[in-house]
Scaffold this motif. Sequence first.
Motif, PDB file in Angstrom:
ATOM      1  N   GLY A  88       0.807  -1.216   0.000  1.00  0.00           N
ATOM      2  CA  GLY A  88       0.000   0.000   0.000  1.00  0.00           C
ATOM      3  C   GLY A  88       0.838   1.263   0.000  1.00  0.00           C
ATOM      4  N   SER A  91       2.744   1.580  -3.278  1.00  0.00           N
ATOM      5  CA  SER A  91       1.820   1.957  -4.358  1.00  0.00           C
ATOM      6  C   SER A  91       1.546   3.460  -4.333  1.00  0.00           C
ATOM      7  N   VAL A 240      -4.579   4.537  -5.801  1.00  0.00           N
ATOM      8  CA  VAL A 240      -4.549   3.711  -4.593  1.00  0.00           C
ATOM      9  C   VAL A 240      -5.615   4.205  -3.631  1.00  0.00           C
ATOM     10  N   GLY A 244      -5.694  -0.375  -0.288  1.00  0.00           N
ATOM     11  CA  GLY A 244      -4.561  -0.809  -1.102  1.00  0.00           C
ATOM     12  C   GLY A 244      -3.660  -1.798  -0.366  1.00  0.00           C
TER      13      GLY A 244
END
Length: 323
Positions: A88, A91, A240, A244
């Motif tokens: 996450g 990203s 995201v 995520g």
Amino acid sequence: MENQVKTNTDQKEQQLKKLSKMSMIRALLPIAGLIIIFLLFNVLTNFRMMKNLPLVLSQVYVTMIAATGVFFIMTMGGLDFSQGSILGIASIVVCMLSKTSIPLAIVGGIVAGAAIGAINGYFYVYRKIKSFIVTICTMFLFRGFIKYLTTNAPVAGAAKLINFDSTGLKVACTVLILAIGFVLFRFTKFGTYLKAIGAGEKAAMFSGIRTDRMKFWIYVLAGAITGFAAFINVIKVGSVTSSGGNQLETQILIALVLGGMPISGGAKVRFENIIVGSLLYIVLNSGLTMMGFSTQLMQLIQGVVFLVFVAVFADRQSLQVIK
């Protein structure tokens, strides 16, 4: 006396043959399970899975890449529950930097993942905190950061990110990571050292392996690999959300165990565990979804299957190796 020695020798040979046979069965069981489950779900869904195979496989790339790093960690007897949070955060970094440069975004994702891996490695190796405790803490810590950064709206990347969403690119990236990992694990001292640490850390240390340094850098490497997987994750939608990377660590753990990975690591691990397990998990998950099962029932079935595989592949004599 000679007859007794001969009898003992025969018994040992029979035991070795039995162990070898059991080892072969354990190695073939996940592959047989993958084939059986794939055929079963095709029959139950009127071959919809076969028709939608590209869509089914599109879910496996991120899991398979990230599972490569966790495979190295589990081989040496450790655990990592922070992979979803790493994905996450990485990203988000990829999305932010993609507005400047795509190559910079990829490097940024790798660096972000490696940084979180270094935090895990530091507390695990140098502060002597158990790996599952450290990674659970960082999982919640960085999950909080993800929710904070995506509170008002999803973090969007550059519009050109979606142009990279091609099956060819995702397959190439996955094969590249797997090929590099396979060569390192099978043909270099890297793999030997990992298995030695997993089988017995003290023995590995006395044999000259710098176990602490090795363990630290494995966590950094696993974080970097997941940071690279963040690029594959982002190009699907170009942004995201707060979810995520959610549950990625669970997916990876289930996938590796379904692939025949001994949860305590050591000498019995095989690199093929990553590929077979990731495919088995995605086929199982997609098949249950196509059959219209509710999320709760899917989790129940997955839990039962996971428990069965843990019971089959767990090495009860070395469970204390989990660090």
